[in-house]
Structure formats: C-alpha cells, structure tokens
Enzyme design. Sequence first.
Site, PDB file in Angstrom:
ATOM      1  CD  GLU A  12      -2.912  -1.199   2.337  1.00 53.47           C
ATOM      2  OE1 GLU A  12      -2.833  -0.324   3.215  1.00 53.47           O
ATOM      3  OE2 GLU A  12      -3.789  -2.074   2.328  1.00 53.47           O
ATOM      4  CG  ASN A  59      -0.446  -7.060  -1.272  1.00 43.88           C
ATOM      5  OD1 ASN A  59      -0.982  -7.725  -2.153  1.00 43.88           O
ATOM      6  ND2 ASN A  59      -0.989  -6.896  -0.071  1.00 43.88           N
ATOM      7  CG  HIS A  61      -9.620  -5.574   0.644  1.00 40.37           C
ATOM      8  ND1 HIS A  61      -9.995  -6.607   1.477  1.00 40.37           N
ATOM      9  CD2 HIS A  61      -8.297  -5.383   0.866  1.00 40.37           C
ATOM     10  CE1 HIS A  61      -8.948  -7.013   2.173  1.00 40.37           C
ATOM     11  NE2 HIS A  61      -7.899  -6.296   1.817  1.00 40.37           N
ATOM     12  CD  GLU A 114      -4.516  -7.709   1.951  1.00 42.36           C
ATOM     13  OE1 GLU A 114      -5.397  -6.949   2.390  1.00 42.36           O
ATOM     14  OE2 GLU A 114      -3.294  -7.494   2.101  1.00 42.36           O
ATOM     15  CG  ASP A 128     -12.672  -8.677   2.104  1.00 43.51           C
ATOM     16  OD1 ASP A 128     -12.399  -7.770   1.285  1.00 43.51           O
ATOM     17  OD2 ASP A 128     -12.440  -8.572   3.321  1.00 43.51           O
TER      18      ASP A 128
HETATM   19  C1  XIL Z   1      -6.276  -5.833   8.507  1.00 46.56           C
HETATM   20  C2  XIL Z   1      -6.641  -6.965   9.447  1.00 46.56           C
HETATM   21  O1  XIL Z   1      -7.544  -7.823   8.789  1.00 46.56           O
HETATM   22  C3  XIL Z   1      -7.252  -6.428  10.714  1.00 46.56           C
HETATM   23  O2  XIL Z   1      -7.450  -7.481  11.649  1.00 46.56           O
HETATM   24  C4  XIL Z   1      -6.345  -5.365  11.320  1.00 46.56           C
HETATM   25  O3  XIL Z   1      -6.983  -4.788  12.436  1.00 46.56           O
HETATM   26  C5  XIL Z   1      -6.037  -4.287  10.304  1.00 46.56           C
HETATM   27  O4  XIL Z   1      -5.462  -4.888   9.153  1.00 46.56           O
HETATM   28  N1  XIL Z   1      -4.870  -4.415   3.805  1.00 46.56           N
HETATM   29  C6  XIL Z   1      -3.876  -5.195   4.323  1.00 46.56           C
HETATM   30  C7  XIL Z   1      -4.143  -6.016   5.525  1.00 46.56           C
HETATM   31  O5  XIL Z   1      -2.802  -5.303   3.710  1.00 46.56           O
HETATM   32  O6  XIL Z   1      -2.992  -6.192   6.318  1.00 46.56           O
HETATM   33  C8  XIL Z   1      -5.257  -5.451   6.369  1.00 46.56           C
HETATM   34  O7  XIL Z   1      -5.546  -6.364   7.415  1.00 46.56           O
HETATM   35  C9  XIL Z   1      -6.468  -5.182   5.507  1.00 46.56           C
HETATM   36  C10 XIL Z   1      -6.145  -4.188   4.423  1.00 46.56           C
END
Ligand code: XIL
Length: 395
Positions: A169, A215, A256, A287, A289
């Site tokens: 990020e 990422n 996401h 990741e 969802d």
């Molecule tokens: C999130 C986790 O799922 C949570 O439990 C935590 O509180 C915050 O981080 N992008 C990422 C992940 O790269 O590491 C994040 O994970 C979600 C967004």
Amino acid sequence: MRRFLAIGAAVVTLAGALTAVPVLAAQRHPTVAEQSLRALAARHDLAIGTAIDMEALHDAADPQYRALAASQFSTVTAENVMKWEALEPTRGVYNWGPADELVDFARRNGQRVRGHVLVWQNQLPAWLTQGVNDGTISDARLRDILRDHITAVVKHFKGKIWQWDVVNEAASDPWDSPSSIHLKGFWAQHLGPGYIADAFRWARAADPGALLFYNDYNIEAFGDRGPSDKTWYVYTMARQLRASGVPIDGVGSQGHLGTQYADYDAFQVGEVLDAFSGLGLATAFTEVDVRSQMTAGVRAGDPAEINPRLQASASNYSVLLQACLADRHCLSFTVWGFTDKHSWVPGWFSDPPEGLATLYDESYRPKRAYNVVKADLAYAGPPYVLPRIPQKPRR
Ligand code: XIL
C-alpha cells in the site's frame, strides 16, 4: 463438513485394508460438491488461500475454523501476526511465537505461506513511530532500522515463505490530496521513494528463494491511465522497478471489493494481470473479500435486501477468480478471512456498517460466493485455462 471428512477417511482406510473387496464408494469419483477448493484448484496449479486469525485458530470452542482452514486452502497468510507491531512490539525484542505457530500449522497441512508484511505504514510499533516523531530516531537511523527489520524477519522465516509482501500500500488514492497518485505515508515521507527498491534488495539478500511482491488495493482494473489511475501508477512503478533490475517477482492485487460500487468484468481484470505478466512478473489476488452495506433491511433479515448482496458478492469473487485462472502467471487466490464470523470488515467499515464479505456465513454455511468459486475452479480448463507457470525468484 466434518462428517464428510470422516466418511472420506473411513473410505480411504477401507479401500487400503480390503483391496480384494470391491468398495463402490471408493471407486466413485467424488462429486464437485464433495471436493475442497484446494483440491479443485490443484488441477490448475493454483493455490487457494486465506488469511488466518490466530485467535480463531486457537479457539477450542471453534473447531470448524481450524478444520476448514486446513481442508479448503493450500496457502495461508498471517492476518496480523507477521506485522511489525506484532513481531517487534518492544525495540529489539522479537515475538516470533504466533507467526511460527502459523508456519507450523501450514507445514502440517501441506500449505504454502504468504508472508505479510515487511514494509507498511500501518500497524507499526509505537516505539518506532514515536521515536521518529520525537526526533530520537533520525531518518538515517530509520533506514538502518528498516534494513535490520527486513533482514531479521526474512532470515527468521527463510525457506518457509513462498511469497513475501515486501511493500504494501505505498501508492496514494485518487481521493487523497493531491489526487494524482503518489507515494504516500510514513516510509516515503521519511526515506523518500528509494525505500521501495531498497526493501526488495534487502529481502532478496535475506532469502534468495522467496518470491517478492508489491501488494496494493484498488488495482483490479485500469482506469483512464491518467495521473489519478492508481492501477496505471502501480503498473508504471513495477515497470520501472523491473527496468532498474530491482528483484521484484510479482504484484499482489488485494481484491477488497464492495457490492455498492460499480463492478468490473473478468476481461478488465484480466487486462491488468496480463500487463503485469508482460513485465515478467507473477501476480496474485492476496486479500479478496466482497463486502456489502448492512442496511436496516439486511440486519432485519429481509431476503429482498440480502439476496442481491449475496449474489453480487459471489459475482465479484467469480470475476477476480476467472481473470486469475485465465492468466498462467496468476499463482494464488487468497481470501481475507473465509467466514463472516471472523472478518475484518464489520470492525473496519462501520459507518455505514458493512459485512457479508466472505465465503461462509457466521455459522460456517457456504454462501453463494463459496459455490461460485468452487464451480469456477471445477468447470475451468483448456483451452482458456491452463496450469500455472511457476515463477522463479530473480537474481
Ligand atoms: C487488517 C486486518 O484484517 C485487521 O485485523 C487489522 O486490524 C487491520 O489490518 N490491507 C492489508 C491487511 O494489507 O494487512 C489489512 O488487514 C487489511 C487491508
């Protein structure tokens, strides 16, 4: 699910012990519904993964979490326990325990591990951010600290990590100011843009066998390829890193998504994966969802509000997975939690409340999204879906 597994185990044992006796059930090919996601994905050499919440994994009252994590997935990512604040809460004192437990869980279940994450502006330990803010850690010292952290962490897990998210990020969003995409956050502010190439080089030196990924989120599809197009920005950055000989092996697209937004189709998403693989890079969804707004109607259980959300969520999972299947360099498809019982979404997106983002509901019943992922894995094949081409770490 556990009954299925128990029957499966019994059949295998019987078939082994009584080979002379025809056991019809053992000869019957398992139906798609009886197979796991990981078994169906294996035909494409695609890894199917999930983020793991270590508390849920340890919860004796929640055995289904553990059973599904082990049986449905072939790769795992630490949802939190490999982040800097978790690994080094006190300066110089590493807490490897929970991360080691995850690596051990993966080993016992024949799973590969995605390491998450080496360099990120979030979930940093207070000693680090406070030290920088109050001036006791200079920027020159900060660079050494980052190098030491990457080296210590990557060496600790050397040989056990398939893909590392080296930098996470780093790119801004079009809603930030200025709206033209730029490097944002703690590391860019203090170390300048060179920290990205440095991080990859340090990680490579510490474990030459791990695949090294950049990422990010909201890079599923290209926009207008202008200054506010984050996907284009990350593509351009990856191209420059490759051209300068930086040891980057892949780009992770977090995935996401939300059903309240305009969606993409598999061809738009595929275009981006193809662009990255055209640079000689692997890709992964890291990741995934697909969340929805929890309106009053959803919360009251109104099917007219719930059904379209579940359908749209399933469709978005399918788009990302189909695009991944179609690109032979897309190595893994990881979901950010597999059950609504343990998902970061309700805690993170609360105004308005959001949820329903994962493959299984809060009672571990598979949702439409689970079955669409399963069907996509089962019914894909030549000529458009071919096995993955393994990526070798660059020297
Ligand atoms: C999130 C986790 O799922 C949570 O439990 C935590 O509180 C915050 O981080 N992008 C990422 C992940 O790269 O590491 C994040 O994970 C979600 C967004």
